[in-house]
Write a protein that holds these residues in place. Structure first.
Motif, PDB file in Angstrom:
ATOM      1  N   ASN A   1      11.053   7.109  -8.232  1.00 28.16           N
ATOM      2  CA  ASN A   1      10.962   6.115  -9.310  1.00 28.16           C
ATOM      3  C   ASN A   1      11.715   6.590 -10.533  1.00 28.16           C
ATOM      4  OD1 ASN A   1       9.562   3.908  -8.350  1.00 28.16           O
ATOM      5  ND2 ASN A   1       7.638   5.057  -8.419  1.00 28.16           N
TER       6      ASN A   1
ATOM      7  N   ARG B   1      11.263  -6.044   3.730  1.00 25.40           N
ATOM      8  CA  ARG B   1      10.015  -5.981   2.962  1.00 25.40           C
ATOM      9  C   ARG B   1       9.043  -4.967   3.547  1.00 25.40           C
ATOM     10  NH1 ARG B   1       9.105 -12.415   2.036  1.00 25.40           N
ATOM     11  NH2 ARG B   1      10.530 -12.661   0.293  1.00 25.40           N
ATOM     12  N   SER B   2       9.059  -4.829   4.872  1.00 22.88           N
ATOM     13  CA  SER B   2       8.116  -3.880   5.474  1.00 22.88           C
ATOM     14  C   SER B   2       8.789  -2.540   5.774  1.00 22.88           C
ATOM     15  CB  SER B   2       7.522  -4.474   6.746  1.00 22.88           C
ATOM     16  OG  SER B   2       8.564  -4.793   7.645  1.00 22.88           O
TER      17      SER B   2
ATOM     18  N   GLU C   1       1.825   9.099  -1.911  1.00 20.90           N
ATOM     19  CA  GLU C   1       2.400   7.814  -1.488  1.00 20.90           C
ATOM     20  C   GLU C   1       1.669   7.302  -0.268  1.00 20.90           C
ATOM     21  OE1 GLU C   1       6.574   6.824  -1.149  1.00 20.90           O
ATOM     22  OE2 GLU C   1       7.010   8.557  -2.415  1.00 20.90           O
TER      23      GLU C   1
ATOM     24  N   ARG D   1      11.406  -1.695   7.559  1.00 20.99           N
ATOM     25  CA  ARG D   1      11.736  -1.407   8.946  1.00 20.99           C
ATOM     26  C   ARG D   1      13.149  -1.847   9.304  1.00 20.99           C
ATOM     27  NH1 ARG D   1       6.922  -4.030  10.314  1.00 20.99           N
ATOM     28  NH2 ARG D   1       8.214  -5.592  11.256  1.00 20.99           N
TER      29      ARG D   1
ATOM     30  N   ARG E   1       2.719   0.459  -0.893  1.00 22.11           N
ATOM     31  CA  ARG E   1       3.773  -0.526  -0.586  1.00 22.11           C
ATOM     32  C   ARG E   1       3.330  -1.934  -1.001  1.00 22.11           C
ATOM     33  NH1 ARG E   1       3.441  -0.606   4.779  1.00 22.11           N
ATOM     34  NH2 ARG E   1       2.831  -2.749   5.030  1.00 22.11           N
ATOM     35  N   GLN E   2       4.273  -2.688  -1.550  1.00 19.47           N
ATOM     36  CA  GLN E   2       3.953  -4.061  -1.923  1.00 19.47           C
ATOM     37  C   GLN E   2       4.751  -5.001  -1.047  1.00 19.47           C
ATOM     38  OE1 GLN E   2       4.316  -4.611  -6.130  1.00 19.47           O
ATOM     39  NE2 GLN E   2       2.517  -3.357  -6.482  1.00 19.47           N
ATOM     40  N   ASP E   3       4.076  -5.880  -0.376  1.00 15.23           N
ATOM     41  CA  ASP E   3       4.797  -6.948   0.329  1.00 15.23           C
ATOM     42  C   ASP E   3       3.950  -8.208   0.192  1.00 15.23           C
ATOM     43  OD1 ASP E   3       2.770  -6.798   2.227  1.00 15.23           O
ATOM     44  OD2 ASP E   3       3.899  -5.506   3.562  1.00 15.23           O
ATOM     45  N   GLU E   4       4.362  -9.254   0.818  1.00 16.33           N
ATOM     46  CA  GLU E   4       3.648 -10.517   0.625  1.00 16.33           C
ATOM     47  C   GLU E   4       2.471 -10.687   1.566  1.00 16.33           C
ATOM     48  OE1 GLU E   4       5.782 -14.252   0.524  1.00 16.33           O
ATOM     49  OE2 GLU E   4       7.558 -13.010   0.463  1.00 16.33           O
TER      50      GLU E   4
ATOM     51  N   ALA F   1       3.233  -7.306  19.822  1.00 19.76           N
ATOM     52  CA  ALA F   1       4.565  -7.234  20.439  1.00 19.76           C
ATOM     53  C   ALA F   1       4.720  -5.800  20.930  1.00 19.76           C
ATOM     54  CB  ALA F   1       5.627  -7.573  19.407  1.00 19.76           C
TER      55      ALA F   1
ATOM     56  N   ASP G   1      11.926   6.012   0.983  1.00 23.37           N
ATOM     57  CA  ASP G   1      11.086   6.543  -0.092  1.00 23.37           C
ATOM     58  C   ASP G   1      11.941   6.952  -1.275  1.00 23.37           C
ATOM     59  OD1 ASP G   1       8.544   6.349   1.195  1.00 23.37           O
ATOM     60  OD2 ASP G   1       9.376   7.812   2.594  1.00 23.37           O
TER      61      ASP G   1
ATOM     62  N   ALA H   1      12.960 -15.672  -4.385  1.00 25.89           N
ATOM     63  CA  ALA H   1      12.843 -14.659  -3.331  1.00 25.89           C
ATOM     64  C   ALA H   1      11.876 -13.553  -3.753  1.00 25.89           C
ATOM     65  CB  ALA H   1      14.212 -14.067  -3.029  1.00 25.89           C
TER      66      ALA H   1
ATOM     67  N   ASP I   1       8.476  11.723   2.331  1.00 24.13           N
ATOM     68  CA  ASP I   1       8.630  11.650   0.874  1.00 24.13           C
ATOM     69  C   ASP I   1       8.662  13.068   0.295  1.00 24.13           C
ATOM     70  OD1 ASP I   1       5.961  12.476  -0.035  1.00 24.13           O
ATOM     71  OD2 ASP I   1       5.225  10.554   0.703  1.00 24.13           O
TER      72      ASP I   1
ATOM     73  N   ARG J   1       4.134  -2.844  18.770  1.00 23.92           N
ATOM     74  CA  ARG J   1       3.348  -3.330  17.618  1.00 23.92           C
ATOM     75  C   ARG J   1       2.051  -3.948  18.147  1.00 23.92           C
ATOM     76  NH1 ARG J   1       6.904  -7.089  15.639  1.00 23.92           N
ATOM     77  NH2 ARG J   1       5.293  -7.799  14.244  1.00 23.92           N
TER      78      ARG J   1
ATOM     79  N   THR K   1       8.910 -11.277  18.283  1.00 23.07           N
ATOM     80  CA  THR K   1       9.901 -10.513  17.526  1.00 23.07           C
ATOM     81  C   THR K   1      10.737  -9.550  18.364  1.00 23.07           C
ATOM     82  OG1 THR K   1       8.118  -9.028  16.995  1.00 23.07           O
ATOM     83  CG2 THR K   1       8.753 -10.573  15.283  1.00 23.07           C
ATOM     84  N   ASP K   2      10.256  -9.172  19.539  1.00 24.20           N
ATOM     85  CA  ASP K   2      11.030  -8.222  20.335  1.00 24.20           C
ATOM     86  C   ASP K   2      11.737  -8.883  21.507  1.00 24.20           C
ATOM     87  OD1 ASP K   2       8.759  -8.820  21.680  1.00 24.20           O
ATOM     88  OD2 ASP K   2       8.089  -6.762  22.021  1.00 24.20           O
TER      89      ASP K   2
ATOM     90  N   MET L   1      19.210   5.828   6.109  1.00 24.60           N
ATOM     91  CA  MET L   1      18.325   5.061   5.218  1.00 24.60           C
ATOM     92  C   MET L   1      17.043   5.844   4.902  1.00 24.60           C
ATOM     93  SD  MET L   1      19.422   1.804   4.508  1.00 24.60           S
ATOM     94  CE  MET L   1      18.264   0.506   4.276  1.00 24.60           C
ATOM     95  N   ASN L   2      16.782   6.032   3.657  1.00 24.90           N
ATOM     96  CA  ASN L   2      15.554   6.704   3.243  1.00 24.90           C
ATOM     97  C   ASN L   2      14.781   5.735   2.349  1.00 24.90           C
ATOM     98  OD1 ASN L   2      13.537   8.238   2.278  1.00 24.90           O
ATOM     99  ND2 ASN L   2      14.814   9.709   1.213  1.00 24.90           N
TER     100      ASN L   2
ATOM    101  N   ARG M   1       7.730 -16.059   5.055  1.00 22.89           N
ATOM    102  CA  ARG M   1       6.534 -15.401   5.573  1.00 22.89           C
ATOM    103  C   ARG M   1       5.812 -16.307   6.572  1.00 22.89           C
ATOM    104  NH1 ARG M   1       1.055 -14.879   3.353  1.00 22.89           N
ATOM    105  NH2 ARG M   1       0.080 -13.663   4.982  1.00 22.89           N
TER     106      ARG M   1
ATOM    107  N   ASN N   1      13.637  13.614   7.823  1.00 22.58           N
ATOM    108  CA  ASN N   1      14.465  13.063   6.742  1.00 22.58           C
ATOM    109  C   ASN N   1      13.807  11.880   6.042  1.00 22.58           C
ATOM    110  OD1 ASN N   1      16.468  14.895   7.142  1.00 22.58           O
ATOM    111  ND2 ASN N   1      17.648  13.575   8.517  1.00 22.58           N
ATOM    112  N   ASP N   2      12.824  11.294   6.685  1.00 26.80           N
ATOM    113  CA  ASP N   2      12.191  10.120   6.080  1.00 26.80           C
ATOM    114  C   ASP N   2      10.901  10.443   5.339  1.00 26.80           C
ATOM    115  OD1 ASP N   2      14.216   8.636   7.089  1.00 26.80           O
ATOM    116  OD2 ASP N   2      13.086   7.734   8.723  1.00 26.80           O
TER     117      ASP N   2
END
Lengths: 353, 383
Positions: free
Chosen positions: A353, A293-294, B159, A296, B187-190, B217, A350, A175, B11, B220, A207-208, A347-348, A197, B8-9
């Motif tokens: 580290n 991963r994104s 960031e 969201r 950000r890291q994603d695939e 979409a 950011d 994964a 950084d 988006r 997706t919507d 949910m935050n 992916r 709140n979101d």
């Protein structure tokens, strides 16, 4: 009698410690952080050096250095007067060689070292470091899966005996690094994890809408069986008809029409599905993992989906596994807090580290 | 279009910048950061706080384009909207000269001639500017801007929220002079950018449009960016003919001049033509087109590179990257300027980035390391 292996004594420092050592000429350090390992140390030997390094989050950007000191350093080093038995003074002059753990760190710190008269050496422990961080990350991920499953009232991984040959550790690795196959003979679960992916890409435009559930299952059959599920006329007509109807229906819980079409697909292609990978779970897996991963993912949607799944089923175990691994340990903890308090605005993404 | 990030979101660095600006309203501030680091978000939160405090002050907000002006306005509460004068740089001359504070975005592109006008508006400036994203030749120089806001307290954002590591690498492999501060995180994603080698311009435009429509979409949307209005015309003509639209598409009036302020709806005719043909395509820029249309349906926005300034989209397409094309339609553009234009265009993508060409590839494509791009393949099915 075999010859005793020649030893080297290593100390892992984080960048703050190392920069202080360079700038001030000495730092305080707990003696037991100096670890003696054979000169031809294996990855396992070096684990002992990394495990006592001062950081709390393996995946963070904390830069690390491995310093070689004389083998008798623990005996000869000056003691700190307040805790002589525990704390020693590491002097810059004591250090035989300085190695950053990665080549990138070498490039970054080379000049800083030179300005203090320190010549950084090659990053010779990079492979061992990568291997150690991966194994710690896997352990972290499994801990977060257990926590999430406990909070959702889902069977835990330890209660599920996998019928295939995969270990959960292997699946975490897959994964996290989908491009590194874990076994030569892929089974359903491997195809799903490494193909998320690809699936997400194929169904991107849906997706919507509620057609997303069916689109995911159709693409899954194609991916897993390498068969076009729309080839047979009767199936094609039924699926296209349902897709057309659902195209403008906003994505929510699957309607009876979706459930019926998914059942038709499962019955037509039974080999594509297993106890833990049902036709409906493909959409959940794609949605959870891509959203996580994104950054969201909305906790209320994830909870809603878990509630629609039989909690004792293997499907819910796999989905919670995928969710927790994709979120990583801190975000899984946030997710758990948000779902427990039903305060979904929390949910935050950011994280420090 | 939901773009505003809730307080709140944000950084920690963004939060510190906002607090510092609010606590020091008597001095200049300069918010700096890489493309996608949230400079506009910070400025919008500052505006909201200033306008809704117990003792509201006279505030004006100015930015480069109508689209950006509308975007910031949409991120504000109704009370804040009423209390703040919002304008493009061009419209500043019509506003009063006694603001307590002026907030200005995209300042790297403000024309030199408008700096004195801005200076008259207030003694205190809060700006966001990143010279790596400067794409207009009329823009003021670094020295001029420094002089205009000096002394300013700097807030360096670190960031990068919008783009992923793959797009970051692509953008910085073409524009290697991009300023990257230490401890920058991305950000890291695939997700990996795709490259399509088409057999002709028709094949290229048709394939990219179909893909743009497929992946878009609600909320988006996709955006197709082209270097010039002449190419917008060519694109629309091909799509209209491929999809059998009725009537001849009107021209987008190619005058090879990027829109600065400009008329309120320069693409009215063409957009009405596209709407009549029930197309999901809309030409955007200079006040034309609405990003809010993507809240209710799949949208593909077509625009020049310059019109995409300051905006972002889920999916960004950069077709026609062929060897004979200049990304800056105005004559006498420099290589450095073209690179910055590519940098700005590629960093508009939140999720997917597509590059394409026919015949010979543009030199920038050849400069991107191969491993950063994956070959584009058409999907078998369209949902």
């Amino acid at each position: 009698m075999s010859e005793p292996a020649i030893k080297q004594t290593l100390i892992a420092l984080n960048s703050t410690e190392w920069l202080n050592l360079c700038a001030r000429g000495s730092i305080r350090i707990v003696k037991r952080r100096a670890i003696a390992v054979p000169t031809n140390a294996t990855t396992k030997d070096l684990d002992k050096v990394f495990v006592v390094a001062p950081f709390t989050k393996v995946s963070s950007a904390v830069d690390l250095f491995v310093l070689e000191v004389p083998n008798n350093w623990t005996k000869t080093a000056s003691k700190h007067r307040s805790m002589p038995s525990e704390v020693s003074i590491l002097n810059l002059a004591d250090v035989v060689s300085h190695h950053p753990v990665s080549q990138a760190h070498f490039e970054h710190y080379k000049n800083k070292g030179l300005s203090c008269g320190v010549d950084l050496q090659e990053a010779k422990f990079e492979q061992a470091w990568l291997s150690w961080t991966m194994s710690e990350t896997v352990k972290d991920a499994l801990r977060s899966v257990e926590l999430l499953q406990k909070s959702l009232g889902i069977k835990s991984l330890s209660e599920i005996k996998r019928p295939d040959r995969y270990k959960w550790e292997d699946l975490v690795r897959l994964a996290l690094r989908p491009n590194d196959p874990i076994k030569p003979k892929p089974a359903h679960v491997e195809t799903l994890i490494s193909g998320i992916r690809k699936l997400a890409d194929a169904v991107a435009g849906s997706t919507d809408s509620e057609s997303f559930y069916l689109a995911c299952a159709i693409e899954w059959v194609d991916l897993r069986l390498k068969k076009d599920p729309m080839k047979k006329k009767s199936t094609r007509e039924l699926l296209n008809n349902t897709l057309g109807k659902l195209k403008d229906v906003p994505l929510a819980e699957p309607s009876s029409e979706t459930i019926a079409a998914l059942k038709h697909l499962s019955d037509s292609f039974p080999k594509a599905f297993t106890e833990e990978i049902s036709a409906l779970s493909i959409a959940h897996a794609v949605r959870f993992v891509t959203a996580a991963r994104s950054k969201r993912l909305k906790p209320e949607i994830a909870i809603q989906m878990f509630n629609s799944i039989e909690k004792s089923s293997s499907t819910s175990v796999l989905l919670s596994f995928l969710l927790a691994v994709s979120l990583d340990v801190e975000l899984t903890n946030q997710f758990i807090r948000a779902s427990t308090k039903q305060d979904f605005a929390e949910m935050n993404w950011d994280l420090p580290n | 279009m939901k773009w505003m990030v809730p307080i709140n979101d944000l950084d920690a660095v963004q939060m510190r910048a906002i607090e510092s600006i609010i606590d020091n309203q008597d001095r200049n501030h300069w918010v700096k950061g890489f493309a996608g680091s949230g400079k506009t978000v910070v400025l919008t939160h500052v505006l909201e706080r200033l306008a809704t405090s117990d003792q509201p002050i006279r505030v004006c907000f100015a930015t480069f384009t109508h689209a950006l002006k509308d975007l910031v306005e949409s991120g504000l509460s109704d009370i804040a909207k009423k209390r703040i004068d919002i304008s493009t740089f061009n419209g500043l001359k019509n506003l009063r000269n006694d603001y307590d504070l002026v907030v200005a975005d995209e300042m790297q592109d403000i024309p030199s001639r408008q700096l004195p006008i801005l200076a008259k508006k207030s003694d205190v400036l809060v700006i966001a500017a990143d010279f790596d994203q400067s794409i207009y030749r009329s823009a003021c120089s670094t020295a001029e801007l420094n002089a205009a806001v000096k002394p300013a307290k700097e807030h360096q954002l670190r960031e990068i929220h919008r783009i992923n590591d793959n797009i970051f690498e692509i953008a910085t492999s073409v524009y290697t002079d991009a300023y990257i501060v230490s401890q920058t995180t991305v950000r890291q994603d695939e997700e990996q950018a795709r490259i399509y080698t088409a057999v002709s311009a028709r094949d290229e435009f048709t394939t990219m449009y179909q893909e743009a429509l497929r992946v878009s979409a609600k909320e988006r949307p996709s955006a197709i960016l082209l270097p010039s209005k002449a190419l917008l015309d060519k694109f629309i003509a091909i799509i209209a003919s491929e999809n059998s639209y009725s009537g001849t598409p009107p021209s987008v009036k190619n005058d090879d001049r990027p829109e600065i302020g400009g008329p309120a709806d320069p693409f009215k005719e063409i957009n009405s033509y596209l709407k009549k043909n029930r197309s999901n395509l809309q030409v955007f820029g200079g006040g034309s087109g609405s990003l809010y249309d993507s809240d209710t349906k799949k949208m593909v926005y077509l625009m020049t590179y310059h019109s995409a300034k300051g905006l972002d989209f889920a999916n960004v397409f950069l077709p026609h990257l062929t060897s004979d094309v200049s990304l800056e339609p105005m004559k006498g553009s420099s290589d450095d300027q073209e690179r910055r234009i590519f940098f700005v265009a590629s960093t508009r993508a939140r999720e997917r980035l597509y590059l394409s060409y026919h015949d010979e590839p543009h030199r920038f494509i050849e400069e991107i390391p191969e491993e950063l791009l994956q070959t584009f393949h058409k999907q078998k099915r369209n949902y």
